[in-house]
Design a protein around this motif. Sequence first.
Motif, PDB file in Angstrom:
ATOM      1  N   PHE A  65      40.672 -16.706  -4.623  1.00  0.00           N
ATOM      2  CA  PHE A  65      40.106 -16.461  -3.426  1.00  0.00           C
ATOM      3  C   PHE A  65      38.640 -17.162  -3.370  1.00  0.00           C
ATOM      4  O   PHE A  65      38.078 -17.537  -4.413  1.00  0.00           O
ATOM      5  N   TYR A  66      38.570 -17.458  -2.206  1.00  0.00           N
ATOM      6  CA  TYR A  66      37.072 -18.085  -1.724  1.00  0.00           C
ATOM      7  C   TYR A  66      36.480 -17.159  -1.094  1.00  0.00           C
ATOM      8  O   TYR A  66      36.795 -16.509   0.010  1.00  0.00           O
ATOM      9  N   GLU A  67      35.289 -16.238  -1.711  1.00  0.00           N
ATOM     10  CA  GLU A  67      34.827 -15.171  -0.863  1.00  0.00           C
ATOM     11  C   GLU A  67      33.307 -15.714  -0.316  1.00  0.00           C
ATOM     12  O   GLU A  67      32.521 -16.446  -0.983  1.00  0.00           O
ATOM     13  N   VAL A  68      33.248 -15.253   0.989  1.00  0.00           N
ATOM     14  CA  VAL A  68      31.864 -15.666   1.663  1.00  0.00           C
ATOM     15  C   VAL A  68      31.114 -14.406   1.840  1.00  0.00           C
ATOM     16  O   VAL A  68      31.454 -13.342   2.272  1.00  0.00           O
ATOM     17  N   ARG A  69      30.110 -14.449   1.353  1.00  0.00           N
ATOM     18  CA  ARG A  69      28.919 -12.899   1.454  1.00  0.00           C
ATOM     19  C   ARG A  69      27.596 -13.406   1.897  1.00  0.00           C
ATOM     20  O   ARG A  69      26.997 -14.305   1.576  1.00  0.00           O
ATOM     21  N   ASP A  70      27.210 -12.546   2.775  1.00  0.00           N
ATOM     22  CA  ASP A  70      26.159 -12.572   3.675  1.00  0.00           C
ATOM     23  C   ASP A  70      25.184 -10.990   3.346  1.00  0.00           C
ATOM     24  O   ASP A  70      25.475 -10.218   3.698  1.00  0.00           O
TER      25      ASP A  70
ATOM     26  N   ARG B  14      37.068 -13.564   3.277  1.00  0.00           N
ATOM     27  CA  ARG B  14      37.853 -13.757   2.153  1.00  0.00           C
ATOM     28  C   ARG B  14      39.095 -14.500   2.119  1.00  0.00           C
ATOM     29  O   ARG B  14      39.999 -13.767   2.775  1.00  0.00           O
ATOM     30  N   GLN B  15      39.292 -15.686   1.814  1.00  0.00           N
ATOM     31  CA  GLN B  15      40.284 -16.525   2.255  1.00  0.00           C
ATOM     32  C   GLN B  15      41.143 -16.706   0.749  1.00  0.00           C
ATOM     33  O   GLN B  15      40.546 -17.073  -0.224  1.00  0.00           O
ATOM     34  N   ARG B  16      42.168 -16.540   0.897  1.00  0.00           N
ATOM     35  CA  ARG B  16      43.141 -16.656  -0.198  1.00  0.00           C
ATOM     36  C   ARG B  16      43.968 -17.947  -0.546  1.00  0.00           C
ATOM     37  O   ARG B  16      43.976 -18.555   0.636  1.00  0.00           O
ATOM     38  N   PHE B  17      43.938 -18.599  -1.496  1.00  0.00           N
ATOM     39  CA  PHE B  17      44.498 -19.853  -1.769  1.00  0.00           C
ATOM     40  C   PHE B  17      45.541 -19.510  -2.799  1.00  0.00           C
ATOM     41  O   PHE B  17      45.126 -19.783  -4.063  1.00  0.00           O
ATOM     42  N   ASP B  18      46.851 -19.680  -2.489  1.00  0.00           N
ATOM     43  CA  ASP B  18      47.621 -19.639  -3.352  1.00  0.00           C
ATOM     44  C   ASP B  18      49.081 -19.840  -2.825  1.00  0.00           C
ATOM     45  O   ASP B  18      49.170 -20.405  -1.677  1.00  0.00           O
TER      46      ASP B  18
ATOM     47  N   GLY C 298      28.622 -17.797   8.474  1.00  0.00           N
ATOM     48  CA  GLY C 298      29.016 -18.309   7.447  1.00  0.00           C
ATOM     49  C   GLY C 298      30.589 -18.561   6.791  1.00  0.00           C
ATOM     50  O   GLY C 298      30.888 -19.156   6.121  1.00  0.00           O
ATOM     51  N   ARG C 299      31.370 -18.015   8.125  1.00  0.00           N
ATOM     52  CA  ARG C 299      32.689 -18.264   8.002  1.00  0.00           C
ATOM     53  C   ARG C 299      32.910 -19.877   8.270  1.00  0.00           C
ATOM     54  O   ARG C 299      32.443 -20.509   9.118  1.00  0.00           O
ATOM     55  N   MET C 300      34.104 -20.206   7.570  1.00  0.00           N
ATOM     56  CA  MET C 300      34.630 -21.518   7.702  1.00  0.00           C
ATOM     57  C   MET C 300      36.151 -21.830   7.520  1.00  0.00           C
ATOM     58  O   MET C 300      36.310 -22.850   8.056  1.00  0.00           O
ATOM     59  N   TRP C 301      36.934 -20.866   6.995  1.00  0.00           N
ATOM     60  CA  TRP C 301      38.377 -21.343   6.580  1.00  0.00           C
ATOM     61  C   TRP C 301      39.296 -20.973   7.870  1.00  0.00           C
ATOM     62  O   TRP C 301      40.019 -19.979   7.845  1.00  0.00           O
ATOM     63  N   THR C 302      39.130 -21.864   8.970  1.00  0.00           N
ATOM     64  CA  THR C 302      39.867 -21.723   9.824  1.00  0.00           C
ATOM     65  C   THR C 302      41.351 -22.483   9.748  1.00  0.00           C
ATOM     66  O   THR C 302      41.265 -23.187   8.509  1.00  0.00           O
ATOM     67  N   GLU C 303      42.247 -22.574  10.411  1.00  0.00           N
ATOM     68  CA  GLU C 303      43.668 -23.380  10.153  1.00  0.00           C
ATOM     69  C   GLU C 303      43.280 -24.894  10.086  1.00  0.00           C
ATOM     70  O   GLU C 303      43.538 -25.752   9.324  1.00  0.00           O
TER      71      GLU C 303
END
Length: 377
Positions: free
Chosen positions: A73-78, A85-89, A348-353
């Motif tokens: 996971f790549y988590e963004v917290r403010d 919370r983007q999953r990478f698998d 802070g969000r970034m993980w779009t398609e």
Amino acid sequence: MVRRHAEIAGGGFAGLVAAIALAERGWSVRVHEKGAALRAFGAGIFIWENGLRVLAAIGAYDDVLRGAHRSDFYEVRDRGRVVERQRFDATTGSRMLTMTRQTLYDAILAVARRRDIEFVVNSEAVGASPDGVLETRDGRRWRADLVVGADGVGSKVRDSLGLQKERTATTLGLIRVLAPRCKAELGPGNWDEVIDFWNLPRRSLRILYVPCNETELYLALMAPSYDEEATALPLRQDIWLPDFPELEPVITRVSSDHRYDPYETGKLTRWSAGRVAIIGDAAHAMVPSLGQGAGIAMMNALSLAIAVADARSLADALAAWEAEERPRTEYAQDCSAAVARDRVAHGGRMWTEAALRPSRVIPTGTEHLPSLIDRPR
Ligand SMILES: Cc1cc2nc3c(=O)[nH]c(=O)nc-3n(C[C@H](O)[C@H](O)[C@H](O)COP(=O)(O)OP(=O)(O)OC[C@H]3O[C@@H](n4cnc5c(N)ncnc54)[C@H](O)[C@@H]3O)c2cc1C
């Protein structure tokens, strides 16, 4: 058939991968490194699926896997609240491994050392000519079938040929440091994940928390270049601690080996001139928001070797190589710059398609590999 020869300026990730891939295809190769030793610079690094496939293709993947950390996971917290919370698998078609730069470098260098590659340290390239001559600071001229400019963002090989078209600096940048993990002292939480800490209303500071292995942590502390207090070195604990109190055990223990690097993007008129090809940051520096610079540098180094290996016409091979690789490289450059520019507006969000696309590219020369996604750790 006469053995073909390459002179490579720069012993970074791009230069080493190009050297290995050319040597594997029967070329004789010499690498000129300006520094006194072959080593990595910087603290930690993300390598995504596309880069991992290149490492597998050159035989460095298993060593990297052994020394790296895998976070799903790549988590963004403010301000303590999870905003993304983007999953990478396997489910997202891309993994990320995080590691120290030295871990990545050592794994690639170990492969290079097993090949018939000559390394010359303290050998600074000062220019090249399209007829295939690399010039070094000591006045020597090294003739080759192919000269490769892999000498980083300030490339002298590129500049001697007048190939730079754009070099755009931004007001953003990062201090990169290593620190001990200190998991037990960090309080409750999953400290094995990558966590991007923001504190948006106060000032636009951010800390990217990146485990590299069981003992080492990479912290990337982002601050605008005009913020003199936050970009000061050594790190101003009085500036960073009040915004990120949960990271106190690691902020107070950061290594003294650190520096501030501003983000920049570089584009060329062409990636080659005659017998000279430019790769890596020398050709396509990009802002690091997607963590793709080294992965794409290695992709383009491998595909360069494949393109020229048995080419009858070097000019045709280099043109075809650039036509294939440049559009997806520039997509990553433009997307990285846009993400960096717009993140504050997106909370802070970034993980779009769109932002995930570069990591899912199947690099040239790795099509034959099975999916690495399901491979056990
Ligand atoms: C803050 C920041 C964070 C980043 N994070 C990531 C990340 O997480 N993931 C990722 O994939 N990428 C990341 N990158 C990008 C990545 O670091 C680069 O894309 C990558 O290092 C490029 O490799 P290279 O071999 O082209 O250049 P370099 O790594 O710069 O290597 C160039 C080599 O050439 C040598 N050299 C320089 N000049 C000469 C000369 N004249 N003659 C001979 N040798 C010379 C240098 O000493 C060096 O060894 C980040 C970049 C920055 C600035």
